[in-house]
Design a protein around this motif. Structure first.
Motif, short mmCIF file in Angstrom:
data_model
loop_
_atom_site.label_atom_id
_atom_site.label_comp_id
_atom_site.label_asym_id
_atom_site.label_seq_id
_atom_site.Cartn_x
_atom_site.Cartn_y
_atom_site.Cartn_z
N UNK A 159 27.18 -18.74 26.90
CA UNK A 159 26.69 -18.71 25.53
C UNK A 159 26.62 -17.28 25.00
N UNK A 160 26.12 -16.38 25.81
CA UNK A 160 25.96 -15.00 25.36
C UNK A 160 27.31 -14.27 25.23
N UNK A 161 28.26 -14.58 26.10
CA UNK A 161 29.53 -13.86 26.10
C UNK A 161 30.54 -14.42 25.12
N UNK A 162 30.54 -15.75 24.91
CA UNK A 162 31.63 -16.37 24.16
C UNK A 162 31.20 -17.04 22.85
N UNK A 189 34.12 -20.34 18.35
CA UNK A 189 34.74 -19.39 19.27
C UNK A 189 34.73 -19.84 20.70
N UNK A 190 34.29 -21.05 20.95
CA UNK A 190 34.15 -21.55 22.33
C UNK A 190 35.29 -22.47 22.72
N UNK A 204 39.55 -23.41 21.32
CA UNK A 204 40.39 -24.11 22.29
C UNK A 204 39.65 -25.33 22.81
N UNK A 205 40.39 -26.24 23.43
CA UNK A 205 39.81 -27.47 23.95
C UNK A 205 40.40 -27.79 25.31
N UNK A 206 39.62 -28.52 26.11
CA UNK A 206 40.07 -28.93 27.44
C UNK A 206 39.54 -30.32 27.71
N UNK A 207 40.38 -31.19 28.28
CA UNK A 207 40.00 -32.59 28.50
C UNK A 207 39.96 -32.91 30.00
N UNK A 244 33.51 -22.91 32.27
CA UNK A 244 34.82 -23.10 31.66
C UNK A 244 34.72 -23.35 30.16
N UNK A 245 33.52 -23.62 29.66
CA UNK A 245 33.37 -23.88 28.24
C UNK A 245 32.03 -24.52 27.96
N UNK A 246 31.96 -25.23 26.83
CA UNK A 246 30.74 -25.89 26.41
C UNK A 246 31.02 -27.37 26.19
N UNK A 247 30.13 -28.21 26.62
CA UNK A 247 30.32 -29.66 26.56
C UNK A 247 29.14 -30.32 25.88
#
Length: 297
Positions: A181-184, A191-192, A220-223, A238-241
């Motif tokens: 959260x703080x970095x991205x 921006x996540x 970007x997105x990842x599934x 790896x991201x936010x969900x």
């Protein structure tokens, strides 16, 4: 010919069991060892069946036995029948209220991220009851799937025969690690890297709609195939969900994940499904009461 007469012509179950073992091993001696009988007892059982139906089941040559075509046919039916009978007896035993087993079907993500870490405490409370945990989601037929109870996210219809015991309302919101959260992100979700689950493909849209926020597009997105993979990916930065409570309750408590924008009701409940009132079966009552206590805690 009446059905009663047909039933009276059936060979005894013990004789059929001896025949099945002898036919499977192609050996009276090995059948006798398996069933803890004598060679003579196996031979007499087979002779009893042959006398009853008037057909030879084995050909005996050089101290060995071989199935005739009639024997092969009887072996197939006998094996299937004994297997089904054994299965039925086992299921009756397992689902009797005095059985030491309780078969629980549970949503995979809920089982892995919330239920399994707590089953040890239930074992300490009820050491005589063994939980047979089966992971599955969505609609269920408890009888055909040989389950005593099911724990489900109630996003589908349920037949009126089922008793629904609500465990909790689901809450959901974006979750990630504090470092991510703080970095991205730092308040800018666009921006996540948004993490998605193919089992809950509309989770992000549902959250945005419920929050009344203006639709935004991620960088970007990842599934992933399953929800628990998505949550693990968030934990691995790896991201936010979109995470839901109770699935991420432990992660939030242990600060493995944070919910920086809070969580809100999804409109769905988690519930226990049974074929009768839970208190009608002491096993189900014990598990249900424990489960409700754990959810409340």
């Amino acid at each position: 010919m009446s059905n009663n007469h047909i039933k009276r012509r059936l060979p005894p179950l013990g004789a059929l069991t001896a025949f099945e073992a002898a036919a499977r091993h192609q050996s009276f001696s090995r059948a006798a060892q398996e069933l803890h009988l004598t060679h003579g007892a196996i031979s007499r059982a087979v002779a009893q069946i042959e006398d009853r139906i008037g057909v030879q089941l084995f050909v005996r040559r050089n101290r060995r036995v071989y199935l005739t075509s009639a024997g092969q046919r009887l072996l197939k039916t006998t094996s299937e029948t004994l297997d089904e009978l054994s299965h039925t007896v086992e299921e009756i035993h397992r689902h009797d209220s005095s059985s030491p087993f309780l078969t629980v079907s549970c949503e995979p993500s809920l089982a892995m991220r919330w239920l399994m870490p707590r089953l040890g405490t239930f074992r300490e409370l009820c050491p005589e009851l063994n939980i047979d945990l089966r992971m599955a989601g969505g609609p269920i037929d408890l009888l055909s799937e040989n389950c005593d109870i099911a724990i489900r996210r109630m996003d589908f219809g349920v037949h009126e025969d089922y008793q629904i015991t609500t465990l909790c309302s689901e809450l959901a919101g974006p979750v990630c690690t504090e470092d991510y959260w703080e970095k991205h992100i730092n308040q800018d979700l666009s921006g996540a890297n948004w993490l998605h689950s193919r089992t809950r493909p509309n989770a992000w849209d549902d959250w945005q709609n419920a929050d009344g926020m203006e639709k935004i597009a991620p960088k970007s997105e990842q599934h992933f195939d399953h929800f628990f993979y998505t949550l693990q990916a968030a934990q691995d930065q790896l991201g936010i969900a979109i995470g839901s409570i109770p699935l991420v309750s432990d992660d939030l408590t242990m600060q493995r994940l944070i919910a920086p924008l809070g969580v809100q009701p999804t409109g769905y409940d988690y519930a226990l499904l049974t074929l009768g009132e839970p208190n009608q079966d002491p096993r189900i009552a014990a598990f249900c009461n424990w489960l409700i206590g754990q959810i409340a805690g």
